[in-house]
Design a protein around this motif. Structure first.
Motif, short mmCIF file in Angstrom:
data_model
loop_
_atom_site.label_atom_id
_atom_site.label_comp_id
_atom_site.label_asym_id
_atom_site.label_seq_id
_atom_site.Cartn_x
_atom_site.Cartn_y
_atom_site.Cartn_z
N SER A 50 -65.81 39.61 -44.67
CA SER A 50 -66.00 39.10 -46.20
C SER A 50 -66.26 40.48 -47.14
CB SER A 50 -67.03 38.09 -46.58
OG SER A 50 -67.12 37.86 -47.82
N TRP A 51 -67.10 41.29 -46.60
CA TRP A 51 -67.40 42.38 -47.12
C TRP A 51 -66.16 43.44 -47.29
CZ3 TRP A 51 -67.47 47.34 -45.23
CH2 TRP A 51 -67.97 48.54 -45.91
N THR A 52 -65.65 43.34 -46.07
CA THR A 52 -64.55 44.39 -45.97
C THR A 52 -63.39 43.86 -46.96
OG1 THR A 52 -64.88 44.69 -43.58
CG2 THR A 52 -62.56 45.23 -44.32
N VAL A 53 -62.97 42.66 -47.23
CA VAL A 53 -62.12 41.97 -47.94
C VAL A 53 -62.50 42.13 -49.40
CG1 VAL A 53 -61.00 39.99 -48.93
CG2 VAL A 53 -61.35 40.28 -46.49
N VAL A 54 -63.83 42.10 -49.90
CA VAL A 54 -64.21 42.14 -51.12
C VAL A 54 -63.97 43.74 -51.34
CG1 VAL A 54 -66.35 42.39 -52.74
CG2 VAL A 54 -65.76 40.23 -51.15
N THR A 55 -64.35 44.74 -50.66
CA THR A 55 -64.38 46.16 -50.63
C THR A 55 -62.90 46.56 -51.02
OG1 THR A 55 -66.24 46.51 -49.34
CG2 THR A 55 -64.99 48.19 -49.96
N ALA A 117 -69.33 45.45 -33.45
CA ALA A 117 -69.43 45.42 -34.85
C ALA A 117 -69.98 46.74 -35.29
CB ALA A 117 -70.30 44.08 -35.42
N MET A 118 -70.78 47.21 -34.80
CA MET A 118 -71.40 48.56 -35.00
C MET A 118 -70.47 49.80 -35.05
SD MET A 118 -74.84 50.42 -33.22
CE MET A 118 -74.13 50.66 -31.56
N ILE A 119 -69.53 49.50 -33.83
CA ILE A 119 -68.41 50.55 -33.84
C ILE A 119 -67.60 50.26 -34.90
CG2 ILE A 119 -66.69 51.39 -32.32
CD1 ILE A 119 -68.26 50.48 -29.94
N ILE A 120 -67.15 49.22 -35.33
CA ILE A 120 -66.27 48.95 -36.37
C ILE A 120 -66.77 49.29 -37.59
CG2 ILE A 120 -64.54 47.40 -37.40
CD1 ILE A 120 -64.60 45.92 -34.60
N TRP A 121 -67.82 48.86 -37.88
CA TRP A 121 -68.33 48.64 -39.24
C TRP A 121 -69.57 49.77 -39.39
CZ3 TRP A 121 -66.96 43.67 -37.89
CH2 TRP A 121 -65.81 42.91 -38.55
N LYS A 122 -69.91 50.36 -38.56
CA LYS A 122 -71.06 51.54 -38.49
C LYS A 122 -72.24 50.81 -38.64
CE LYS A 122 -67.87 54.27 -38.25
NZ LYS A 122 -67.18 54.76 -36.89
N PRO A 123 -73.23 51.40 -38.29
CA PRO A 123 -74.73 50.75 -38.08
C PRO A 123 -75.38 50.53 -39.63
CG PRO A 123 -74.96 52.65 -37.41
CD PRO A 123 -73.33 52.60 -37.59
N ASN A 124 -75.00 51.25 -40.54
CA ASN A 124 -75.73 51.34 -41.90
C ASN A 124 -75.75 49.81 -42.74
OD1 ASN A 124 -73.16 52.40 -42.27
ND2 ASN A 124 -73.60 52.23 -44.39
N TYR A 125 -76.70 49.60 -43.44
CA TYR A 125 -76.45 48.45 -44.19
C TYR A 125 -75.56 48.71 -45.48
CZ TYR A 125 -80.84 45.97 -42.26
OH TYR A 125 -81.55 45.43 -41.53
N LYS A 126 -74.89 47.62 -45.80
CA LYS A 126 -73.59 47.90 -46.78
C LYS A 126 -74.16 46.71 -47.84
CE LYS A 126 -70.72 48.68 -42.93
NZ LYS A 126 -72.06 48.90 -42.22
N PRO A 127 -74.02 47.33 -49.10
CA PRO A 127 -74.48 46.01 -50.26
C PRO A 127 -73.56 45.12 -50.54
CG PRO A 127 -74.03 48.47 -51.17
CD PRO A 127 -73.91 48.70 -49.44
N PHE A 128 -73.86 44.20 -50.69
CA PHE A 128 -72.53 43.06 -50.87
C PHE A 128 -72.60 42.85 -52.62
CE2 PHE A 128 -70.40 39.11 -51.09
CZ PHE A 128 -69.60 39.12 -50.07
N PRO A 129 -71.25 43.04 -53.10
CA PRO A 129 -71.52 43.15 -54.57
C PRO A 129 -71.83 41.60 -55.10
CG PRO A 129 -69.16 43.16 -53.53
CD PRO A 129 -70.13 43.41 -52.49
N MET A 213 -72.11 33.13 -47.61
CA MET A 213 -73.22 32.71 -48.46
C MET A 213 -74.26 33.50 -48.34
SD MET A 213 -72.23 29.98 -50.30
CE MET A 213 -70.61 31.25 -50.22
N TRP A 214 -74.87 33.66 -46.88
CA TRP A 214 -76.09 34.81 -46.64
C TRP A 214 -75.66 35.86 -47.49
CZ3 TRP A 214 -80.44 33.62 -43.59
CH2 TRP A 214 -81.38 34.74 -43.59
N ALA A 215 -74.69 36.45 -47.14
CA ALA A 215 -74.32 37.86 -47.69
C ALA A 215 -74.34 37.83 -49.29
CB ALA A 215 -72.99 38.53 -47.42
N ALA A 216 -74.01 36.80 -49.90
CA ALA A 216 -73.75 36.68 -51.43
C ALA A 216 -75.10 36.30 -51.97
CB ALA A 216 -72.85 35.40 -51.65
N ASN A 217 -76.11 35.62 -51.23
CA ASN A 217 -77.30 35.46 -51.70
C ASN A 217 -78.16 36.70 -51.63
OD1 ASN A 217 -79.30 33.72 -52.81
ND2 ASN A 217 -80.15 33.58 -50.81
N TYR A 218 -78.16 37.11 -50.68
CA TYR A 218 -79.26 38.15 -50.02
C TYR A 218 -78.66 39.69 -50.32
CZ TYR A 218 -81.92 34.62 -48.26
OH TYR A 218 -82.70 33.45 -48.04
#
Length: 307
Positions: A50-55, A117-129, A213-218
């Motif tokens: 979801s984060w990838t699509v939104v980005t 997932a760590m390889i594909i999206w990297k280990p850092n936290y990403k802000p969800f808009p 929903m978790w990403a959108a809320n937190y």
């Protein structure tokens, strides 16, 4: 009183997310008696998709609700394909093996998905808009926003939809027959492999919904984000009675309320020794108590022995 109301709202929202994930656990367990410990990682993949699509679509000028809906659909498709593949590749060959083998395989799959997932999206936290209106609604002295209302509504609608699916449709009858005795169900024209695959796909859709929903809320996503919600959702499923859809929702909501109320009042109850960051211990205290006092859970149903 305002603090109590706010903590109850927080608990209902948190418990609703647990309930969505717990429904996936309990559906799979009800069919093949397997605890899919990779289910939390499916939630994580859904959130990161979801984060990838939104980005990618951020500059397209789409309204926030449409962007969230598109990302949710993409997450459901990816998670459904992932869970279908996991069942077919990792679990199906071990269906008649001793129960320890698929359990260990599920744990290994969880670690594998985290690593990929760590390889594909990297280990850092990403802000969800923030995609939905953030203006709060006031309930007494407490507040709730649109995203939280959406989470509560999605859980209610999902439970009602699943109850209708299981009790009123041909697929639901096939699920119940397969859960009772897959060999006899196959003799009666049911295709157990298809039913089990469908169950994993439905569970993946629930996990994807919970992840978005978790990403959108937190407001953030990361490759390890699914582990703790997945573990707590399993606790909720056991708490409510694993194998029982209503029990999964009851267990999830109660667990969320216990955590939220505990986080709000644990400091005062312990004289400041423990703070709100100790809230995670409540899930496992509840699990120990339930397994000790009532192993079948609050609404637990007896799983029939298979021939």
């Amino acid at each position: 009183m305002d603090i109590l109301t706010q903590q109850i709202i927080n608990g209902l929202v948190l418990g609703s997310v647990y309930a969505l994930v717990a429904l996936g656990y309990t559906m799979v367990y009800g069919i093949i008696n397997l605890i899919n410990f990779a289910h939390g990682e499916v939630l994580m993949v859904g959130a990161l998709t979801s984060w990838t699509v939104v980005t990618v679509l951020a500059g397209a000028g789409l309204p926030g609700w449409l962007l969230l809906l598109i990302s949710l659909i993409a997450a459901i498709v990816v998670c459904a394909a992932l869970n279908f593949s996991i069942e077919k590749i990792a679990y199906r060959p071990l269906r008649n093996a001793p129960r320890l083998a698929p359990l260990i395989t599920a744990m290994g799959m969880s670690l594998l998905l985290q690593t990929l997932a760590m390889i594909i999206w990297k280990p850092n936290y990403k802000p969800f808009p923030i995609l939905l209106p953030s203006e709060p609604f006031h309930i007494g002295g407490a507040v709730i926003n649109v995203t939280q209302i959406l989470i509560l509504g999605a859980t209610v609608v999902t439970l009602l939809g699943l109850m209708w699916l299981v009790n009123r449709t041909k697929l639901g009858r096939a699920m119940r027959a397969t859960a009772e005795n897959p060999r006899v169900a196959a003799l009666m024209g049911v295709r157990p492999d298809m039913v089990i695959s469908a169950t994993f796909i439905i569970g993946a859709a629930l996990a994807a919904l919970a992840g978005v929903m978790w990403a959108a809320n937190y407001g953030s996503v990361q490759h390890t984000m699914g582990f703790l919600p997945g573990l707590k959702a399993f606790t909720a499923a056991v708490f409510g009675g694993i194998g029982n859809l209503a029990g999964a929702v009851v267990g999830g909501v109660l667990l969320g309320l216990i955590e939220a109320l505990g986080a709000g009042y644990i400091g005062a109850l312990t004289g400041g020794v423990l703070g709100s960051h100790y809230q995670d211990i409540f899930a496992f205290i509840v699990l120990i108590l339930v397994l000790t006092v009532r192993p079948q859970g609050l609404l637990g149903e007896r799983v029939a022995d298979r021939a």
